[in-house]
Enzyme design. Structure first.
Site, short mmCIF file in Angstrom:
data_model
loop_
_atom_site.label_atom_id
_atom_site.label_comp_id
_atom_site.label_asym_id
_atom_site.label_seq_id
_atom_site.Cartn_x
_atom_site.Cartn_y
_atom_site.Cartn_z
N ASP A 90 -6.66 -1.37 7.15
CA ASP A 90 -7.36 -2.60 7.52
C ASP A 90 -8.56 -2.84 6.61
O ASP A 90 -8.85 -3.97 6.24
CB ASP A 90 -7.80 -2.54 8.98
N LYS A 149 0.85 -1.19 0.00
CA LYS A 149 0.00 0.00 0.00
C LYS A 149 0.89 1.24 0.00
O LYS A 149 1.77 1.37 0.83
CB LYS A 149 -0.91 -0.03 1.22
#
Length: 165
Positions: A115, A82
């Site tokens: 998350d 990410k």
């Protein structure tokens, strides 16, 4: 040590292990200790979600190539890095690609963005989607979550914004 005994037992029974380092310096006694346990977890992972910011703070890595190079000897099947607005870098079976992330007009709270992405990505992979499609799905989930306050949002938010798998 107890956690890693459990992970070894689960892997021996065929479980796949996903790991996101999610490094927060204040939660560790030292940076060296954090590096040791992070490396140990990477060595067990089948799927890893390193974050560019986490790797910069913990290891000093400044780009995807440095992160992928660092993880090369850990035999991780699928690495999904990410990298904020830059996008998601995926390395799987020696193939690398970048998937753009969703643009969000009004960001309210980024608390659970990583998350949320991980959960969306894994849900899509478990539904049989390929990594690129899964990254796009995870990005949609994260983009939805960050438009609401707090880490937990109502299921209606997803129903209205994200197609079902």
């Amino acid at each position: 040590a107890t956690l890693f005994e459990l992970i070894s037992s689960l892997k021996a029974k065929g479980s796949k292990i996903a790991f996101d380092p999610n490094y927060r310096a204040r939660l560790w006694s030292s940076q060296e200790d954090a590096k040791y346990w992070t490396d140990k977890a990477y060595a067990e992972a089948d799927l890893a979600f390193p974050g560019a910011d986490d790797h910069l703070m913990l290891f000093g890595h400044t780009n995807a190539d440095e992160i992928f190079s660092y993880l090369a000897d850990k035999q991780i099947e699928e690495i999904v890095m990410k990298n904020g607005a830059v996008g998601v870098h995926i390395l799987r079976q020696q193939e690398q690609c970048i998937v753009p992330v969703e643009r969000v007009e009004q960001v309210v709270d980024t608390t659970a963005a990583g998350d949320a992405f991980n959960g969306g990505y894994m849900a899509a992979r478990l539904a049989g989607r390929k990594p690129v499609e899964s990254a796009s799905y995870g990005a949609k989930v994260a983009a939805t979550v960050i438009t609401y306050p707090g880490a937990i949002i109502s299921g209606d938010a997803f129903t209205n914004h994200i197609p079902s798998l």
